[in-house]
Design an enzyme around this catalytic site. Sequence first.
Site, PDB file in Angstrom:
ATOM      1  N   ASP A   1       0.834  -1.132   0.004  1.00  0.00           N
ATOM      2  CA  ASP A   1      -0.045  -0.212  -0.071  1.00  0.00           C
ATOM      3  C   ASP A   1       0.787   1.225   0.045  1.00  0.00           C
ATOM      4  O   ASP A   1       0.774   2.103  -0.976  1.00  0.00           O
ATOM      5  CB  ASP A   1      -0.993   0.006   1.382  1.00  0.00           C
ATOM      6  CG  ASP A   1      -0.361  -0.249   2.757  1.00  0.00           C
ATOM      7  OD1 ASP A   1       0.745  -0.377   2.403  1.00  0.00           O
ATOM      8  OD2 ASP A   1      -1.005  -0.210   3.554  1.00  0.00           O
TER       9      ASP A   1
ATOM     10  N   ASP B   1       6.919   4.389   2.708  1.00  0.00           N
ATOM     11  CA  ASP B   1       7.039   5.565   3.822  1.00  0.00           C
ATOM     12  C   ASP B   1       8.852   5.588   4.013  1.00  0.00           C
ATOM     13  O   ASP B   1       9.374   6.165   3.349  1.00  0.00           O
ATOM     14  CB  ASP B   1       6.308   5.390   4.808  1.00  0.00           C
ATOM     15  CG  ASP B   1       6.365   6.765   5.670  1.00  0.00           C
ATOM     16  OD1 ASP B   1       6.942   7.548   5.422  1.00  0.00           O
ATOM     17  OD2 ASP B   1       5.570   6.540   6.856  1.00  0.00           O
TER      18      ASP B   1
ATOM     19  N   PHE C   1      -0.933  11.500   7.483  1.00  0.00           N
ATOM     20  CA  PHE C   1      -1.347  10.160   7.483  1.00  0.00           C
ATOM     21  C   PHE C   1      -2.532   9.829   6.795  1.00  0.00           C
ATOM     22  O   PHE C   1      -3.556  10.642   6.760  1.00  0.00           O
ATOM     23  CB  PHE C   1      -1.535  10.056   8.854  1.00  0.00           C
ATOM     24  CG  PHE C   1      -1.601   8.463   9.644  1.00  0.00           C
ATOM     25  CD1 PHE C   1      -0.326   7.669   9.795  1.00  0.00           C
ATOM     26  CD2 PHE C   1      -2.901   7.839   9.529  1.00  0.00           C
ATOM     27  CE1 PHE C   1      -0.320   6.314  10.016  1.00  0.00           C
ATOM     28  CE2 PHE C   1      -2.599   6.470   9.768  1.00  0.00           C
ATOM     29  CZ  PHE C   1      -1.533   5.816   9.966  1.00  0.00           C
TER      30      PHE C   1
ATOM     31  N   ARG D   1     -10.468   1.336   6.834  1.00  0.00           N
ATOM     32  CA  ARG D   1     -10.171   0.390   5.721  1.00  0.00           C
ATOM     33  C   ARG D   1     -11.070   0.389   4.670  1.00  0.00           C
ATOM     34  O   ARG D   1     -10.832  -0.003   3.456  1.00  0.00           O
ATOM     35  CB  ARG D   1      -9.760  -1.114   6.194  1.00  0.00           C
ATOM     36  CG  ARG D   1      -8.232  -1.027   7.070  1.00  0.00           C
ATOM     37  CD  ARG D   1      -7.842  -2.573   6.990  1.00  0.00           C
ATOM     38  NE  ARG D   1      -7.303  -2.903   8.041  1.00  0.00           N
ATOM     39  CZ  ARG D   1      -5.709  -2.755   8.070  1.00  0.00           C
ATOM     40  NH1 ARG D   1      -5.230  -2.264   6.998  1.00  0.00           N
ATOM     41  NH2 ARG D   1      -5.080  -2.986   9.122  1.00  0.00           N
TER      42      ARG D   1
END
Length: 186
Positions: free
Chosen positions: A106, A109, A158, A171
Amino acid sequence: MSVQLNTQENATLSLLLSREAIAARVKELAIQISRDYAGKDLLLVGVLKGAFVFLADLMRALEIPVQVDFVRLASYGAGATSAGQVRVLLDMAASIAGRHVLIVEDILDSGLTLGFLLERLRARQPASLKLCVLLNKHIRRVYEISPDYTGFVVPEGFVVGYGIDYAERYRHLPAIYILSLATSNA
Ligand code: IMP
Ligand code: MG
């Protein structure tokens, strides 16, 4: 159009990527991957849980046959800050030796999670090992990793939705949002 977000009282969600924008980009990625792996035996390795929605959409948009497996890693605790350490919670069932492996994740980072996974899978001697990430937060990189396929480069902040969570929430949202938690002192 309004979306029922059902957030915690002190959380605000601002739209970053609409479901239409995501779908269009997933389609483009699928075309590129289908072209690059034409005639090859491709294994997609999804990183649970965050990548499951992206992987499900991506694999259905591919024009080549693939197989799918999953790993589950934990690098973050229940909150939004990294624990700085990666643990394997679920490993793949099948051998990847001699196979063309594409990791589907996903978010890239700091690179800690994928750096760990790449090293671990490389040791199992796949024929090739590449990386597809939906979101690339390149500003925060600590371990130098460049994905072979990137959905979107996103700013710091975020994000949640489209499989991506904050403490297991959000989600289910079909689009991707920036989450802000109000610091309440009242
Ligand atoms: P890294 O190890 O710092 O690269 O972190 C990558 C993992 O942290 C991703 O696979 C996500 O699961 C999680 N993560 C990083 N940023 C976010 C975010 O903005 N929202 C939710 N999860 C995130
Ligand atoms: Mg993840």
